[in-house]
Design an enzyme around this catalytic site. Structure first.
Site, mmCIF file in Angstrom:
data_model
loop_
_atom_site.group_PDB
_atom_site.id
_atom_site.type_symbol
_atom_site.label_atom_id
_atom_site.label_comp_id
_atom_site.label_asym_id
_atom_site.label_seq_id
_atom_site.Cartn_x
_atom_site.Cartn_y
_atom_site.Cartn_z
ATOM 1 N N HIS A 144 0.841 -1.203 0.000
ATOM 2 C CA HIS A 144 0.000 0.000 0.000
ATOM 3 C C HIS A 144 0.874 1.250 0.000
ATOM 4 O O HIS A 144 0.669 2.177 -0.811
ATOM 5 C CB HIS A 144 -0.908 -0.044 1.234
ATOM 6 C CG HIS A 144 -1.743 1.168 1.455
ATOM 7 N ND1 HIS A 144 -3.118 1.161 1.291
ATOM 8 C CD2 HIS A 144 -1.428 2.433 1.859
ATOM 9 C CE1 HIS A 144 -3.603 2.363 1.561
ATOM 10 N NE2 HIS A 144 -2.590 3.144 1.924
ATOM 11 N N GLU A 145 1.873 1.290 0.890
ATOM 12 C CA GLU A 145 2.732 2.472 1.000
ATOM 13 C C GLU A 145 3.656 2.606 -0.201
ATOM 14 O O GLU A 145 3.939 3.722 -0.661
ATOM 15 C CB GLU A 145 3.532 2.424 2.300
ATOM 16 C CG GLU A 145 2.679 2.406 3.561
ATOM 17 C CD GLU A 145 1.701 3.565 3.646
ATOM 18 O OE1 GLU A 145 2.047 4.664 3.157
ATOM 19 O OE2 GLU A 145 0.593 3.388 4.177
ATOM 20 N N GLU A 175 -6.256 6.693 -1.319
ATOM 21 C CA GLU A 175 -6.161 5.558 -0.411
ATOM 22 C C GLU A 175 -6.766 4.306 -1.052
ATOM 23 O O GLU A 175 -6.268 3.193 -0.858
ATOM 24 C CB GLU A 175 -6.882 5.865 0.908
ATOM 25 C CG GLU A 175 -6.104 6.796 1.819
ATOM 26 C CD GLU A 175 -4.779 6.193 2.245
ATOM 27 O OE1 GLU A 175 -4.768 5.055 2.743
ATOM 28 O OE2 GLU A 175 -3.746 6.848 2.061
ATOM 29 N N HIS A 197 1.739 4.248 -2.856
ATOM 30 C CA HIS A 197 1.751 5.705 -2.677
ATOM 31 C C HIS A 197 3.018 6.315 -3.270
ATOM 32 O O HIS A 197 2.981 7.352 -3.943
ATOM 33 C CB HIS A 197 1.687 6.044 -1.186
ATOM 34 C CG HIS A 197 0.307 6.053 -0.603
ATOM 35 N ND1 HIS A 197 -0.764 6.666 -1.220
ATOM 36 C CD2 HIS A 197 -0.173 5.539 0.566
ATOM 37 C CE1 HIS A 197 -1.845 6.530 -0.465
ATOM 38 N NE2 HIS A 197 -1.521 5.840 0.619
#
Length: 397
Positions: free
Chosen positions: A142-143, A193, A146
């Site tokens: 997930h990060e 997100e 980003h």
């Protein structure tokens, strides 16, 4: 890759081969609203120069020094299992430079990717202690998602503007202008997100692990007390339940948040995992990074508008259904307005009962008992309809 032994009490699963996505563009997993904003910003001439100039005003250097001095940097010698996950995530998404990652002492489960010049990833001890290896792998992915999308730049600016809004709250116009920007940034970031959740699924390639992680963030480390299907039913109930008053409260509740609600994230991720786009991506058909320069801003905005339109059209939320009805010219809209807030509940309202004639009743079984054939309208039903048609509108109903 996982090697099947234990790291600091975290039991690893046996290693398994995960699909890699060479040269993948972040456009492959970005939510349409997120992607349209990023494409437009990337096309702006001098955009990078402006933000590099802003870096002197933002406390980025201070944050880097703070994490370096008061957190634990992930490496081969510290939190080695997180370092393996980080390198693995960068390998799968083909991110050339592995961003530095820190573990910060904080009991609240959280993770973030910030930075203007270069992204840095921070996870809290609360999150590390909460999740198992496969759940944590999805968070690390997930990060990294980003970082690949360039979200860290805008996230840093959002943090700065939020802090600035607090400082200038005593200046009415200044605070209003900043909060308008913050509100717009938060709406974008909530969509980002959803994009990063998709990136986490591409890295972990285990939908159940992603779901478990979101459940734990919502309800703590009590998986034996939780159920994925029941958790997703909460999302459906949240969307469809209540009336217009609840719809307004939902908007007010989400406005100050940078993240969508956890049940909503889980439902959105499951829907994307079941989509044709996800299957094509897993089959190796996805946009490449070297094609990003040829992307059309107009096409991206059109996709974003289409996404929002689909969201309104398919939503079960009372307010969204009202918007859809207005756009579609629903025939019963006037009657629903006359009934007030109660006219926009998720369940269909029962028609009002008219006055009954002596010796008759309105139920279907009573119709049969009184000699009325099934499917035949009685005088009572017609009278009720006439009474309803002639009833004047009532204010405040």
């Amino acid at each position: 890759m996982s090697d099947g032994h234990q790291h600091n009490g975290h039991e690893s699963v046996p290693s398994r081969q995960r699909r890699r996505f060479p040269g993948i563009s972040s456009r492959a997993y970005e939510h349409p609203a997120d992607r349209s904003a990023l494409v437009a910003l990337r096309k702006l001439s001098g955009f990078d120069t402006v933000f590099k100039a802003l870096s002197g005003l933002l406390p980025e250097r201070s944050l880097r020094l703070l994490f370096l001095s008061d957190s634990v940097r992930v490496s081969d010698r510290q939190f080695a299992h997180l370092n393996d996950m980080l390198r693995d995530a960068c390998y799968i998404l083909d991110l050339e430079k592995v961003p530095p990652m820190y573990v910060n002492q904080d009991p609240n489960p959280n993770a973030m990717c910030i930075g203007l010049d270069e992204p840095i990833i921070v996870v809290t001890t609360g999150l590390v202690e909460l999740l198992d290896e496969e759940e944590m792998r999805a968070v690390v992915g997930h990060e990294v998602g980003h970082a690949l999308s360039g979200h860290s730049v805008y996230r840093t600016i959002l943090l700065f503007l939020t802090s600035l809004a607090v400082r200038v709250a005593w200046i009415p116009l200044g605070n209003f202008a900043i909060m308008a920007i913050v509100t717009a940034l938060r709406e974008w970031f909530r969509k980002s997100e959803l994009s990063a959740d998709r990136a986490g699924l591409l890295v972990g390639q285990d939908l159940q692990a992603s779901m478990r992680g979101l459940m734990k963030i919502a309800g703590g480390n009590h998986l034996h007390e939780m159920n994925v299907d029941a958790f997703l039913e909460q999302a459906e109930e949240y969307e469809a339940g209540g009336d217009l008053r609840d719809s307004v409260l939902k908007i007010l509740n989400v406005l100050p948040r940078s993240h969508p609600f956890t049940t909503v994230r889980a439902a959105e991720l499951k829907k994307w995992a079941a989509s044709r786009d996800y299957q094509r991506l897993m089959d190796g058909h996805y946009p490449r990074r070297d094609e990003d320069k040829d992307t059309s801003v107009r096409e991206s905005w059109r996709d974003s508008a289409s996404s929002y339109a689909d969201e309104v059209r398919t939503s079960k939320d009372p307010l969204m259904k009202l918007v859809s009805d207005i756009a579609g010219g629903a025939g019963d809209l006037g009657d629903r307005v006359r009934r007030g807030f109660g006219g926009f509940t998720s369940s269909a309202p029962k028609p009002p009962r008219g006055p009954q004639q002596p010796g008759t009743s309105s139920g279907s079984s009573s119709d049969t008992a009184s000699g009325t054939a099934p499917g035949t309208s009685s005088g009572t039903s017609s009278g009720a309809q006439d009474a309803r048609d002639e009833e004047p509108p009532r204010d405040g109903a």
